[in-house]
Design a protein around this motif. Sequence first.
Motif, PDB file in Angstrom:
ATOM      1  N   LEU A  60       1.045  -1.241   0.172  1.00  0.00           N
ATOM      2  CA  LEU A  60      -0.117  -0.489  -0.076  1.00  0.00           C
ATOM      3  C   LEU A  60       0.523   1.200   0.104  1.00  0.00           C
ATOM      4  CD1 LEU A  60      -2.744  -1.223   3.175  1.00  0.00           C
ATOM      5  CD2 LEU A  60      -2.577  -1.478  -0.115  1.00  0.00           C
ATOM      6  N   LEU A  61       0.718   1.868  -0.838  1.00  0.00           N
ATOM      7  CA  LEU A  61       1.183   3.526  -0.895  1.00  0.00           C
ATOM      8  C   LEU A  61       0.124   4.723   0.238  1.00  0.00           C
ATOM      9  CD1 LEU A  61       3.396   5.291  -2.096  1.00  0.00           C
ATOM     10  CD2 LEU A  61       2.118   5.777  -4.081  1.00  0.00           C
ATOM     11  N   ASN A  62       0.982   5.465   0.818  1.00  0.00           N
ATOM     12  CA  ASN A  62      -0.189   6.345   1.154  1.00  0.00           C
ATOM     13  C   ASN A  62       1.328   7.770   0.951  1.00  0.00           C
ATOM     14  OD1 ASN A  62      -1.540   4.594   3.391  1.00  0.00           O
ATOM     15  ND2 ASN A  62       0.126   4.020   4.591  1.00  0.00           N
ATOM     16  N   LEU A  63       0.046   8.814   0.789  1.00  0.00           N
ATOM     17  CA  LEU A  63       0.893   9.979   0.853  1.00  0.00           C
ATOM     18  C   LEU A  63       0.281  11.306   1.896  1.00  0.00           C
ATOM     19  CD1 LEU A  63       0.679  10.083  -3.376  1.00  0.00           C
ATOM     20  CD2 LEU A  63       3.115   9.751  -1.746  1.00  0.00           C
ATOM     21  N   PHE A  64       1.674  12.008   1.754  1.00  0.00           N
ATOM     22  CA  PHE A  64       1.172  13.486   3.296  1.00  0.00           C
ATOM     23  C   PHE A  64       1.884  14.084   2.920  1.00  0.00           C
ATOM     24  CE2 PHE A  64       4.890  11.531   4.795  1.00  0.00           C
ATOM     25  CZ  PHE A  64       5.117  12.257   5.607  1.00  0.00           C
ATOM     26  N   THR A  65       1.416  15.249   3.522  1.00  0.00           N
ATOM     27  CA  THR A  65       1.947  16.686   3.339  1.00  0.00           C
ATOM     28  C   THR A  65       1.795  17.609   5.234  1.00  0.00           C
ATOM     29  OG1 THR A  65       2.003  19.338   2.184  1.00  0.00           O
ATOM     30  CG2 THR A  65       0.296  17.921   1.397  1.00  0.00           C
ATOM     31  N   ARG A  66       2.370  17.947   5.168  1.00  0.00           N
ATOM     32  CA  ARG A  66       2.133  18.851   6.321  1.00  0.00           C
ATOM     33  C   ARG A  66       2.841  20.734   6.051  1.00  0.00           C
ATOM     34  NH1 ARG A  66       4.525  14.617   8.952  1.00  0.00           N
ATOM     35  NH2 ARG A  66       2.579  13.008  10.158  1.00  0.00           N
ATOM     36  N   MET A  67       2.115  21.922   6.045  1.00  0.00           N
ATOM     37  CA  MET A  67       1.966  22.758   5.393  1.00  0.00           C
ATOM     38  C   MET A  67       2.155  23.686   6.562  1.00  0.00           C
ATOM     39  SD  MET A  67       0.757  22.794   1.008  1.00  0.00           S
ATOM     40  CE  MET A  67       2.078  24.581   1.330  1.00  0.00           C
ATOM     41  N   LYS A  68       2.659  24.688   6.823  1.00  0.00           N
ATOM     42  CA  LYS A  68       2.667  25.842   7.892  1.00  0.00           C
ATOM     43  C   LYS A  68       1.996  27.429   7.578  1.00  0.00           C
ATOM     44  CE  LYS A  68       5.217  28.759  11.087  1.00  0.00           C
ATOM     45  NZ  LYS A  68       6.361  28.639  12.635  1.00  0.00           N
ATOM     46  N   LEU A  69       1.510  27.435   7.436  1.00  0.00           N
ATOM     47  CA  LEU A  69       0.129  28.532   7.086  1.00  0.00           C
ATOM     48  C   LEU A  69       0.795  29.976   7.149  1.00  0.00           C
ATOM     49  CD1 LEU A  69      -3.318  26.987   6.015  1.00  0.00           C
ATOM     50  CD2 LEU A  69      -0.662  26.805   4.392  1.00  0.00           C
ATOM     51  N   SER A  70       0.500  29.638   8.168  1.00  0.00           N
ATOM     52  CA  SER A  70       1.195  31.258   9.610  1.00  0.00           C
ATOM     53  C   SER A  70       1.837  30.948  10.310  1.00  0.00           C
ATOM     54  CB  SER A  70      -0.196  31.878   9.423  1.00  0.00           C
ATOM     55  OG  SER A  70      -0.598  31.655  10.939  1.00  0.00           O
ATOM     56  N   ASP A  71       2.333  31.348  11.580  1.00  0.00           N
ATOM     57  CA  ASP A  71       2.332  31.019  13.116  1.00  0.00           C
ATOM     58  C   ASP A  71       1.527  30.681  13.660  1.00  0.00           C
ATOM     59  OD1 ASP A  71       4.750  32.372  12.708  1.00  0.00           O
ATOM     60  OD2 ASP A  71       4.780  33.903  13.315  1.00  0.00           O
ATOM     61  N   SER A  72       0.552  30.900  13.693  1.00  0.00           N
ATOM     62  CA  SER A  72      -0.801  29.721  14.597  1.00  0.00           C
ATOM     63  C   SER A  72      -1.244  29.175  13.649  1.00  0.00           C
ATOM     64  CB  SER A  72      -1.537  30.877  14.999  1.00  0.00           C
ATOM     65  OG  SER A  72      -2.183  31.519  14.237  1.00  0.00           O
ATOM     66  N   LEU A  73      -1.089  28.281  12.019  1.00  0.00           N
ATOM     67  CA  LEU A  73      -2.415  27.679  11.322  1.00  0.00           C
ATOM     68  C   LEU A  73      -1.462  26.520  10.479  1.00  0.00           C
ATOM     69  CD1 LEU A  73      -4.947  27.232  10.707  1.00  0.00           C
ATOM     70  CD2 LEU A  73      -4.836  29.255   8.848  1.00  0.00           C
ATOM     71  N   LYS A  74      -1.644  25.347  10.597  1.00  0.00           N
ATOM     72  CA  LYS A  74      -1.407  24.715   9.795  1.00  0.00           C
ATOM     73  C   LYS A  74      -2.183  23.525   8.852  1.00  0.00           C
ATOM     74  CE  LYS A  74       2.840  23.992  13.040  1.00  0.00           C
ATOM     75  NZ  LYS A  74       3.143  23.025  14.362  1.00  0.00           N
ATOM     76  N   LEU A  75      -1.504  23.510   7.842  1.00  0.00           N
ATOM     77  CA  LEU A  75      -2.868  22.535   6.949  1.00  0.00           C
ATOM     78  C   LEU A  75      -1.795  21.200   7.107  1.00  0.00           C
ATOM     79  CD1 LEU A  75      -4.069  21.773   4.538  1.00  0.00           C
ATOM     80  CD2 LEU A  75      -3.019  22.274   2.825  1.00  0.00           C
TER      81      LEU A  75
END
Length: 286
Positions: free
Chosen positions: A237-252
């Motif tokens: 199984l292949l799993n993909l992910f991303t984490r992004m810091k949009l601002s000092d207080s908000l993360k996607l």
Amino acid sequence: IITMGADATRQLVESDTLFSQTKRGIKGVYIGVIQEQDAHQWQLNARQDNLSGYGGYGVGSAAYAYKIQPGFRATLNAGTAFKAPSFNDLYYPAAFGYQGNPKLKPERSRNVEAALEYREGNTTARLSHYRNRLDDLIIINPDFSSVDNLARARIVGTGLRMSETKNNINTHVDITWQRAIDADSNNQLPRRARRYGSFGASYQNGGAQYGGDVIASGPRYDSSLNAPGNRMGGYALLNLFTRMKLSDSLKLQARIENALDKEYELAQGYNTMGRRFFAGLEWQAK
């Protein structure tokens, strides 16, 4: 260092399903000793539990570690354990051709493991070999009508784990080769592959991280009889992910599991999830 104590647990069933027994208690006492001197480290632990309906069970473990040289360590561990049957194992009422088995015994095991470990900066590795002897292993019976105790099971295996971070790239590998058998029939234990593992990598670029991992397993049998019709094929199984810091207080955060929509089985007759997508925002006040 010496640690000791006592604990008590009360387990209750809250369900629309009518169980013949809905509560039990577990009381335990334990003691542990850790000693370190130069390149040597010892640890001893002992525990005594009293489980409603089963009486007392004592378990213990002993561990030794030796620092061969900076970054390298050898370890040897041995211990005993027990596992009580769950309420579903014991008391699940007859439904759809299945019911619990109130005559089940707790599982008991003896385990030995030797390992060589390496840790230097952002690199770690561990190679281990283990031998487990299990008595009264709880397994689903061949006709899937209840659960039974398997008199004697043996598991012998070797595992390799590695991880490294370099130039903002993190990689990790976890592989196990094992022989898990019924000691009397020599059949492979149900739903236990001879080979399984995972590999993953991620890249960190400022406030963003991108990565993925592959989880794989060899073929398994769904029954202790190891009949050809009960064989389940291997899968990856292949799993993909991303984490992004949009601002000092908000993360996607976003993740795709089973990205290739692989069809596979963990238990015969039961569907597994196809491709799944998750996304979320995390906010933290500053």
